[in-house]
Design a protein around this motif. Sequence first.
Motif, short mmCIF file in Angstrom:
data_model
loop_
_atom_site.label_atom_id
_atom_site.label_comp_id
_atom_site.label_asym_id
_atom_site.label_seq_id
_atom_site.Cartn_x
_atom_site.Cartn_y
_atom_site.Cartn_z
N ARG A 403 -37.41 -22.78 33.04
CA ARG A 403 -36.30 -22.39 32.36
C ARG A 403 -36.60 -20.93 32.40
N THR A 404 -35.62 -20.30 32.03
CA THR A 404 -35.59 -18.79 31.77
C THR A 404 -34.70 -18.17 30.66
N ALA A 405 -35.23 -17.02 30.23
CA ALA A 405 -34.39 -16.35 29.25
C ALA A 405 -34.61 -14.64 29.16
N LYS A 406 -33.68 -13.88 28.73
CA LYS A 406 -33.93 -12.58 28.63
C LYS A 406 -33.74 -11.80 27.25
N ILE A 407 -34.14 -10.81 27.05
CA ILE A 407 -34.02 -9.75 26.01
C ILE A 407 -33.72 -8.71 26.38
N PRO A 408 -32.39 -8.07 25.93
CA PRO A 408 -32.25 -6.81 26.32
C PRO A 408 -33.03 -5.65 25.62
#
Length: 410
Positions: A403-408
């Motif tokens: 799984r992957t996610a990002k935070i600006p």
Amino acid sequence: MKNSKWMYWLLMIIVGLFFGCEKSATFSADQIQTIESPALPGSQTPNLFTANDGRIYMSWSEKIENGHALRFSILEGDQWSKPKTIAEGDNWFVNWADFPSIAVLDDGVLAAHWPAKSGKGTYAYDVNISFSKDGGDTWSAPMVPHRDGTQTEHGFVSLLPWQQNRLFAAWLDGRKMAGNGGHDGHGSPDKEMTIRFATIDQDGNLYDEQELDSRICDCCQTSAALTPDGAIVVYRDRSEEEIRDISFVRFESGKWTEPQNLHPDNWKIVGCPVNGPAVDSNDNMVAVAWFTAADDIPRVKVSLSSDGGKTFGDPIQIDDGKPVGRVDVIVLPDNSALVSWVENRGEYADIQIRKVDSYGNLEQPITIEQTSSSRSSGFPIMKRNSQEIVIAWTDVGDGKIVRTAKIPLR
């Protein structure tokens, strides 16, 4: 010692004033953006790398009919590119803690590594390294950066781009374990694991191979970062008295320094905890995060350096009180550090992040996702560019999948 500590904090104040105009990143749970993963069910052990052009690459291993495949993808906006295959094999050493990686050299050539079995022993495996000069469409035949030829453990690799468009590689090397069944998983009282280093050119030629430390913990991850003066490698050390604290070496003025203890936790443990440190840098600012259970109290700590890793400040405790460890760390543009770790909640665990600024001030921890505290959930990984932070992990809820996610960054 008092003068040394006073000078460290003076340097930190100067750095804080110098970078005061840099916008400070703040984080909250509502900033987390899920990214659809390019990995298929059966995938695991993601790893990330940020290239010089800011693009973030992800590698992972994937189960296939006749073994395993190592694949990679590049984050393009809010989605990952179509995966490409680096290598496939039916003799790989597939492990939750010792996993493959990808790196991008300064001229854009790709490099990747994976562990492959070298014999019948459980821990008899080699480091395999391959290069691609066409963006990952084709890959060279794998080369092995260690020449000892023993059927022992070689793994827990850190890759970096190096001078002259070469690849930097540091790894745990079990050649001294020969005759001890390769490696029993927890170390031998009279045969040591070592850490070694070499550089490799794009045609697979080996240079500069040498031992960095002659006795270290048997199966904890290494981690490496570049500074203006050279490189720093961090790892879990192992004394004759079975103290397994974090040490580091630096490459400076064309040679490696002697190993130095980062901080005396004095964690005495006979078996390897399989819980290595992490290091990251932003110019001369360096952050090291690690797990310890000295005095039977589990903790996640981070220590900061403003002089390229020559000296470090006092450790700062990051966790909520029941950490499993499995740390990562990134240094942000404002020279604060962001630490990730796994926190035990009883029936489940949380992947958490927490920011600490260059003065040691802590923000509140943020939960990225629920996970399992079991080994199968592996090690969450973080990387950043100038716009965002990307996080990847193995979800073991209904079978393994990356799984992957990002935070600006703002």
